[in-house]
Design an enzyme around this catalytic site. Sequence first.
Site, mmCIF file in Angstrom:
data_model
loop_
_atom_site.group_PDB
_atom_site.id
_atom_site.type_symbol
_atom_site.label_atom_id
_atom_site.label_comp_id
_atom_site.label_asym_id
_atom_site.label_seq_id
_atom_site.Cartn_x
_atom_site.Cartn_y
_atom_site.Cartn_z
ATOM 1 N N ASN A 10 39.883 31.106 35.542
ATOM 2 C CA ASN A 10 40.968 32.059 35.808
ATOM 3 C C ASN A 10 41.838 31.454 36.917
ATOM 4 O OD1 ASN A 10 42.600 34.195 36.532
ATOM 5 N ND2 ASN A 10 40.959 35.422 37.449
ATOM 6 N N LYS A 12 44.550 32.543 38.067
ATOM 7 C CA LYS A 12 45.290 33.569 38.845
ATOM 8 C C LYS A 12 46.756 33.147 38.972
ATOM 9 C CE LYS A 12 41.005 34.512 41.210
ATOM 10 N NZ LYS A 12 40.360 35.370 42.152
ATOM 11 N N HIS A 93 40.359 42.739 35.425
ATOM 12 C CA HIS A 93 39.948 41.983 36.622
ATOM 13 C C HIS A 93 40.135 42.875 37.846
ATOM 14 C CE1 HIS A 93 39.871 38.960 39.778
ATOM 15 N NE2 HIS A 93 39.291 38.148 38.913
ATOM 16 N N GLU A 95 41.292 42.334 40.650
ATOM 17 C CA GLU A 95 42.602 42.215 41.320
ATOM 18 C C GLU A 95 43.668 43.013 40.579
ATOM 19 O OE1 GLU A 95 42.638 37.907 41.547
ATOM 20 O OE2 GLU A 95 40.970 38.031 42.956
ATOM 21 N N GLU A 168 31.577 40.736 37.721
ATOM 22 C CA GLU A 168 32.095 40.082 38.916
ATOM 23 C C GLU A 168 32.019 41.038 40.109
ATOM 24 O OE1 GLU A 168 35.050 36.765 37.818
ATOM 25 O OE2 GLU A 168 36.169 38.624 37.872
ATOM 26 N N GLY A 174 36.079 34.976 45.471
ATOM 27 C CA GLY A 174 36.882 34.201 46.427
ATOM 28 C C GLY A 174 36.357 34.233 47.854
ATOM 29 N N SER A 214 32.610 33.277 43.109
ATOM 30 C CA SER A 214 32.289 32.080 43.893
ATOM 31 C C SER A 214 31.322 31.127 43.188
ATOM 32 C CB SER A 214 31.761 32.474 45.277
ATOM 33 O OG SER A 214 32.756 33.199 45.991
ATOM 34 N N GLY A 235 37.141 31.324 39.345
ATOM 35 C CA GLY A 235 38.475 31.342 39.942
ATOM 36 C C GLY A 235 38.767 30.031 40.639
ATOM 37 N N GLY A 236 38.565 30.007 41.957
ATOM 38 C CA GLY A 236 38.934 28.860 42.787
ATOM 39 C C GLY A 236 38.467 27.513 42.248
#
Length: 257
Positions: A10, A12, A93, A95, A168, A174, A214, A235-236
């Site tokens: 993802n 983002k 999600h 967010e 999640e 994150g 993470s 993500g990251g």
Amino acid sequence: MPLRPYIVGNWKMHGTRAMLSEARAIDRAAQRHMKVEVAIAPPYTLIHPVHREAEQIAVGAQDCHHEEGGAHTGDISANMVADAGGKFVILGHSERRENHGETDAQIKAKANAALEAGLRVILCCGESEKTRDAGRAVAHVKKQLNASLPTFDEQPEDLRERVTVAYEPIWAIGTGKTATVDDIAEMHGEIRALLIKLYGEEHGGEMRILYGGSVKPENASEILSTPDVGGALVGGASLTADSFMGIALAAGETAEG
Ligand code: PEP
């Protein structure tokens, strides 16, 4: 045959055309890891460019609107995602829930629209730290899923491939914190039981349940070998081919046993 581990990036709100070289590198590496299904969800603006170049990975969106079209400035429908070459959409999600006030009912409408448009759905759920500390994590996630998973008049044959759940925990996204293996196993077991109740053993017993929060190459093996973890939403660590494919490599090794 059980489904292959599913490793989904993802991106983002990260990525301009300069990031296409990273998508190409992910695609090339994915061709060497055929035991794993690799996919990325870049920003809308990169869906078509990634689709044009990718030979192995699937590209998808991070959200879609539940209607086919209309006066919805700034929104994108599931058909538009499919038209741009998208094969799946991430929905619900945390967010989106937090920044855009999305409700379970809206997420369910989006999931139904996405399936109707021929997309696969990755439906996210997860609790806040406060909810976990209060001992209500499982009840919260089950409530979210009961209210947001898509429903069918007639279940499609390939349902197990078309609907994926991503657990999640919000406090792990994150932050560098991850849930313990015991907590992941407990939650994924509860989600599995719910999927079987809703869709039957044939589909619900086989749908993939991803863990997200993470995930990195360093912790991927442990997480991915936890019972009922069918992959990861990343993500990251999905922003570079090196770290993302490190996770895919761990998934491949775990699948081989
Ligand atoms: C996510 O946003 O879905 C996610 C899991 O992010 P990260 O891997 O950076 O925690």
